[in-house]
Motif scaffolding. Structure first.
Motif, PDB file in Angstrom:
ATOM      1  N   UNK A 125      34.990  26.059  26.753  1.00 11.66           N
ATOM      2  CA  UNK A 125      34.662  26.980  27.844  1.00 11.66           C
ATOM      3  C   UNK A 125      35.692  26.882  28.958  1.00 11.66           C
ATOM      4  N   UNK A 126      36.128  25.647  29.239  1.00 16.40           N
ATOM      5  CA  UNK A 126      37.125  25.476  30.294  1.00 16.40           C
ATOM      6  C   UNK A 126      38.425  26.173  29.940  1.00 16.40           C
ATOM      7  N   UNK A 127      38.825  26.055  28.674  1.00 14.48           N
ATOM      8  CA  UNK A 127      40.053  26.702  28.238  1.00 14.48           C
ATOM      9  C   UNK A 127      39.923  28.219  28.287  1.00 14.48           C
ATOM     10  N   UNK A 128      38.757  28.722  27.893  1.00 18.78           N
ATOM     11  CA  UNK A 128      38.535  30.170  27.987  1.00 18.78           C
ATOM     12  C   UNK A 128      38.593  30.634  29.431  1.00 18.78           C
ATOM     13  N   UNK A 129      37.995  29.835  30.305  1.00 18.32           N
ATOM     14  CA  UNK A 129      38.031  30.176  31.731  1.00 18.32           C
ATOM     15  C   UNK A 129      39.452  30.127  32.266  1.00 18.32           C
ATOM     16  N   UNK A 130      40.206  29.111  31.832  1.00 19.72           N
ATOM     17  CA  UNK A 130      41.596  29.018  32.282  1.00 19.72           C
ATOM     18  C   UNK A 130      42.407  30.212  31.819  1.00 19.72           C
ATOM     19  N   UNK A 131      42.140  30.636  30.580  1.00 19.83           N
ATOM     20  CA  UNK A 131      42.855  31.820  30.089  1.00 19.83           C
ATOM     21  C   UNK A 131      42.494  33.052  30.903  1.00 19.83           C
ATOM     22  N   UNK A 132      41.189  33.164  31.222  1.00 20.73           N
ATOM     23  CA  UNK A 132      40.775  34.308  32.036  1.00 20.73           C
ATOM     24  C   UNK A 132      41.396  34.240  33.426  1.00 20.73           C
ATOM     25  N   UNK A 133      41.427  33.025  33.981  1.00 19.61           N
ATOM     26  CA  UNK A 133      42.018  32.875  35.309  1.00 19.61           C
ATOM     27  C   UNK A 133      43.510  33.179  35.284  1.00 19.61           C
ATOM     28  N   UNK A 134      44.185  32.710  34.208  1.00 20.03           N
ATOM     29  CA  UNK A 134      45.613  33.031  34.097  1.00 20.03           C
ATOM     30  C   UNK A 134      45.816  34.537  33.968  1.00 20.03           C
ATOM     31  N   UNK A 193      43.764  36.806  35.147  1.00 16.30           N
ATOM     32  CA  UNK A 193      43.501  37.393  36.454  1.00 16.30           C
ATOM     33  C   UNK A 193      44.650  37.106  37.418  1.00 16.30           C
ATOM     34  N   UNK A 194      45.217  35.912  37.304  1.00 17.66           N
ATOM     35  CA  UNK A 194      46.293  35.532  38.212  1.00 17.66           C
ATOM     36  C   UNK A 194      47.589  36.254  37.890  1.00 17.66           C
ATOM     37  N   UNK A 195      47.783  36.595  36.621  1.00 13.31           N
ATOM     38  CA  UNK A 195      49.068  37.147  36.207  1.00 13.31           C
ATOM     39  C   UNK A 195      49.026  38.606  35.792  1.00 13.31           C
ATOM     40  N   UNK A 196      47.851  39.212  35.813  1.00 12.50           N
ATOM     41  CA  UNK A 196      47.776  40.625  35.436  1.00 12.50           C
ATOM     42  C   UNK A 196      46.942  41.396  36.442  1.00 12.50           C
ATOM     43  N   UNK A 197      47.223  42.666  36.517  1.00  2.00           N
ATOM     44  CA  UNK A 197      46.506  43.554  37.422  1.00  2.00           C
ATOM     45  C   UNK A 197      45.205  43.984  36.761  1.00  2.00           C
ATOM     46  N   UNK A 198      44.089  43.770  37.444  1.00  2.00           N
ATOM     47  CA  UNK A 198      42.791  44.047  36.837  1.00  2.00           C
ATOM     48  C   UNK A 198      42.564  45.536  36.600  1.00  2.00           C
ATOM     49  N   UNK A 199      43.216  46.385  37.373  1.00  2.00           N
ATOM     50  CA  UNK A 199      43.001  47.831  37.218  1.00  2.00           C
ATOM     51  C   UNK A 199      43.820  48.384  36.055  1.00  2.00           C
ATOM     52  N   UNK A 200      45.104  48.166  36.069  1.00  2.00           N
ATOM     53  CA  UNK A 200      45.990  48.767  35.074  1.00  2.00           C
ATOM     54  C   UNK A 200      46.276  47.839  33.895  1.00  2.00           C
ATOM     55  N   UNK A 201      45.880  46.527  34.040  1.00  6.22           N
ATOM     56  CA  UNK A 201      46.148  45.500  33.036  1.00  6.22           C
ATOM     57  C   UNK A 201      47.644  45.257  32.844  1.00  6.22           C
ATOM     58  N   UNK A 202      48.449  45.685  33.795  1.00  2.06           N
ATOM     59  CA  UNK A 202      49.884  45.392  33.773  1.00  2.06           C
ATOM     60  C   UNK A 202      50.119  44.003  34.361  1.00  2.06           C
ATOM     61  N   UNK A 203      51.231  43.362  34.012  1.00  2.00           N
ATOM     62  CA  UNK A 203      51.588  42.122  34.715  1.00  2.00           C
ATOM     63  C   UNK A 203      51.703  42.392  36.214  1.00  2.00           C
TER      64      UNK A 203
END
Length: 782
Positions: A333-342, A344-354
């Motif tokens: 779960x922690x790894x999944x959360x880290x992937x999601x956080x990465x 979110x941190x590295x991609x735009x939530x609206x367009x899904x672009x970096x």
């Protein structure tokens, strides 16, 4: 008497006497007698016979008797001496054993006790200051200790059970404390019945009392450790020297899905990795005694999960590894959360672009590799109008559509980023070719120029593009992005919907803008902004009826800086809001001071920017300033430009209506230079229309300007609006405007903008009247 006649006497009399004496001797010795004497006398019948048969006796017969008696005595003495020696030796052994027993009891710290059940007498060794008070073993000669209330029933039950023959030994552990102690400690109470009466009833009991508090604490710690391992959330597996499973805890079974029975003789291995990996791990453990890492593993049902595993070796007293203990936790779960956080941190939530963050990380990596590349920065033109007119949801849809179109413009090796808001960037890798960059920029502009279909309608969106090349225009991420931004803003200022390569001249302009922005921030902090006032005169009454507040920046070295030099950048940077607040408050305060002393009765006109008009609750802010300064609402006129209103018509009209409800007058500034929509003019709750100076400056020579000015005045009067002409600089211009029935004029013909002190002087000397030499007496048209 013949010798054979003594035999019966010896057997019948002497020998029983000897045996009786031996028994008496043993009893005496056991009773403590250490010395005694023996007297041997002949029997009475022998004495009688002595005199009766003296005639027939001879010396030899008596000699024989004497020898027998002496021999018998010597034999008895030897027997008695040997018996006494044995008794003394045994007694010495018993004494030594008693001493050793006493020393052992003293050294062990144990307390011995003896209980005469029949007489109810109790004895103990007094090694302890007190003895447990169980209500059965009691005596008035010792200090009682308190047995824990929860343990006392068990103690009594066990003691009674043993006394009644229900157990071979009395043995029990319980908690005890002394009379002057607040802490409990554990004791082991052991004893046995050592005496019974003829009916088999217990008459005597003996035993010892031992302090086992340290053992119980060790036991508690062991149990605590065992329970801890069994109940912690981390999985624990114990392996033997051959890396076979010895035991696992419940968490191991819960995480892996395996039962303990399934793990008997389980060989340590990782199914998702080659056997070589497991062997290398074992070698590391054998050599270093420790291994740590993150791994993937399979659950019993085949699901893949991730663990964080630590394995440590356990050594014996000689330092040899005997076991290995592995501890791991499920980090899936922690790894999944880290992937999601990465993500979110590295991609735009609206367009899904970096996003911008990933752009910086990737671009810095490219710079470190010194790879030639170029950066194209896109900014959508006037995108704010889309959000304001159609809503942010529609704006989001447009941004997603723009992202999809720009992706199609990129080559396979290029990367598209959304830097934020309506700003995008494309990194062109491996090329600094001007032709290649131009081709990409043109293709992007063309694809964006095609109409977007939104809510059943067509929407047109354009973009301004700035281009910077590495390493020509910059050798760092920050520098290259700055240069691309400069080029993009230059393209936007040149009319938008175009692309622009960066040049050094643009950088010089950017540096000037940066210095100017810093100067404005300094001016706000240090009070370098001043408010000047330009009179407004009624053409008909030829009196001052109002004045306009105009801001100036007075620099200690550069002198007075006019609005045209800093206001555009103030609008762009957002500093216009702070500057506007300063002008509003200072102008209202000053005008009210003039009103209080009777120097002035007119109103004050203050310019509003589009950003101020777009602020939430702006009307509340103006109301607060009026309350603070005491200026009446009908003495304040706010001037709004057409362009600022048209940026967000709906929001602007709402703010204007709120201001009008307070009684504040509203003037539409620079009418005729922008949209000049009569439909909007009808909707705007304005009270005054201002003719721009561009229509006034050529009134004397341009028929077209005269016709335009006359038309504006006519329209305004038909709508019930007052008309002010600005930029009046000559007497002839005044005559023409007077003839057109213009209501109010202002300009250098009457007065330049004056400082607060100069305006005070003007109000004091002229009392608001127009100087006679400036009066216009030409007749006005009907």
């Amino acid at each position: 008497m013949a010798p054979n006649h003594w035999a019966p006497w010896l057997i019948g009399v002497v020998l029983p006497a000897l045996l009786s004496s031996k028994k008496l001797l043993r009893t005496s010795l056991l009773s403590g007698l250490t010395a005694f004497s023996v007297t041997i006398c002949p029997p009475s019948f022998a004495a009688a016979n002595k005199f009766a048969n003296s005639a027939g006796s001879n010396i030899s017969d008596y000699a024989e008797i004497i020898l027998i008696v002496i021999g018998t005595c010597l034999l008895m003495y030897k027997l008695l001496s040997k018996l006494m020696s044995r008794i003394q030796h045994r007694r010495h052994q018993l004494n030594e054993q008693l001493v050793r027993l006493n020393h052992s009891l003293n050294a062990s710290g144990d307390e011995w006790w003896e209980w005469d059940i029949a007489k109810q007498e109790f004895h103990r060794g007094h090694h302890w200051d007190y003895f447990p008070d169980d209500g059965l073993r009691s005596d008035d000669h010792y200090t009682a200790g308190t047995i824990h209330p929860k343990d006392l029933p068990r103690v009594r039950k066990a003691l009674n059970e043993h006394i009644q023959g229900g157990s071979d030994q009395f043995q029990i552990t319980y908690r005890l404390k002394g009379q002057h102690s607040d802490s409990w400690f554990w004791v082991l109470d052991r004893g046995r019945v050592v005496g019974k009466d003829n009916q088999g009833h217990a008459t005597r009991m003996a035993g010892t009392l031992s302090d086992i508090n340290h053992l119980m604490q060790s036991k508690d710690q062991h149990l605590l450790f065992s329970h801890t391992l069994e109940n912690i959330s981390d999985a624990v597996v114990i392996l033997d020297k051959a890396f076979k499973a010895v035991d696992v805890n419940q968490a191991f079974c819960k995480i892996t899905g395996y039962q303990k029975e399934q793990l008997t003789n389980w060989q340590f291995a990782f199914d998702r990795y080659p056997q070589q990996f497991t062997e290398q791990l074992k070698q590391t453990l054998k050599s270093t005694g420790r291994w740590f890492g993150e791994l993937e593993a399979n659950r019993a049902n085949g699901d893949i999960f991730q663990i964080e595993l630590t394995i440590d070796a356990v050594s014996d007293d000689e330092g040899q590894f005997t076991h290995y203990v592995g501890v791991f936790s499920d980090i899936t779960q922690r790894k999944n959360t880290e992937r999601e956080l990465r993500k979110l941190a590295n991609s735009d939530t609206l367009t899904e672009l970096p996003n911008r963050s990933l752009f910086y990380a990737n671009h810095k990596h490219m710079v470190r590799r010194t790879e030639p590349h170029a950066l194209l920065v896109f900014d959508l033109d006037d995108f704010k109008k889309v959000n304001d007119s159609l809503g942010h949801h529609a704006g989001d849809q447009v941004l997603c559509a723009v992202a999809r179109r720009l992706k199609r413009c990129c080559r396979s090796q290029d990367t598209l980023y959304r830097l934020g808001g309506d700003e995008f960037a494309i990194v062109i890798e491996g090329s600094n070719s001007v032709s290649t960059l131009t081709e990409v920029a043109k293709r992007a502009m063309q694809t964006l120029n095609d109409p977007f279909t939104l809510q059943g309608s067509e929407l047109f969106v354009t973009s301004s593009i700035g281009i910077a090349m590495y390493p020509l225009d910059g050798e760092s991420t920050e520098e290259l992005l700055k240069k691309a931004d400069i080029a993009m803003y230059y393209a936007k200022n040149q009319g938008a919907n175009r692309y622009q390569f960066f040049s050094e001249s643009m950088n010089e302009q950017a540096i000037k803008r940066l210095h100017l922005e810093s100067l404005m921030r300094q001016a706000l902090k240090e009070g370098m902004f001043e408010v000047h006032y330009q009179p407004q005169y009624s053409v008909e009454r030829q009196q001052m009826v109002g004045m306009e507040a105009l801001v100036r920046l007075r620099h200690p070295e550069q002198g007075l800086i006019f609005p045209g030099d800093f206001m555009p950048l103030a609008e762009e940077s957002g500093l216009i809001i702070d500057i506007g607040n300063l002008v509003l408050e200072q102008a209202c305060k000053t005008v009210q001071q003039w009103r209080d002393i009777g120097l002035y009765k007119g109103h004050i006109a203050i310019n509003l920017s589009a950003k101020e008009l777009d602020l939430d609750n702006f009307s509340d802010h103006v109301e607060a300033v009026l309350a603070k300064t005491g200026l009446p609402a009908n003495a304040l006129e706010l001037e709004i430009t057409e362009s600022s209103v048209m940026q967000s018509p709906k929001t602007a009209v709402e703010s204007m209506q709120a201001l009008r409800r307070q009684g504040i007058m509203l003037a539409l500034d620079d009418f005729g230079t922008g949209y000049s929509s009569l439909a909007y003019l009808k909707k705007f709750p304005i009270t005054t229309l201002k003719i721009d100076r561009t229509f006034v400056m050529d009134l004397e020579s341009s028929l077209e300007d005269r016709q335009m000015a006359n038309a504006i005045i006519t329209i305004a009067h038909n709508l019930g609006l007052e008309v002010i002409a600005e930029g009046v600089e000559t007497r002839d211009q005044l005559k023409i405007l007077s003839a057109m029935s213009c209501d109010v004029c202002q300009g250098y013909y009457f007065s330049k903008p004056l400082s607060q002190r100069d305006m005070t002087t003007l109000l004091s000397t002229q009392q608001g009247n127009l100087p006679i030499e400036l009066m216009e007496t030409a007749p006005r048209t009907a």
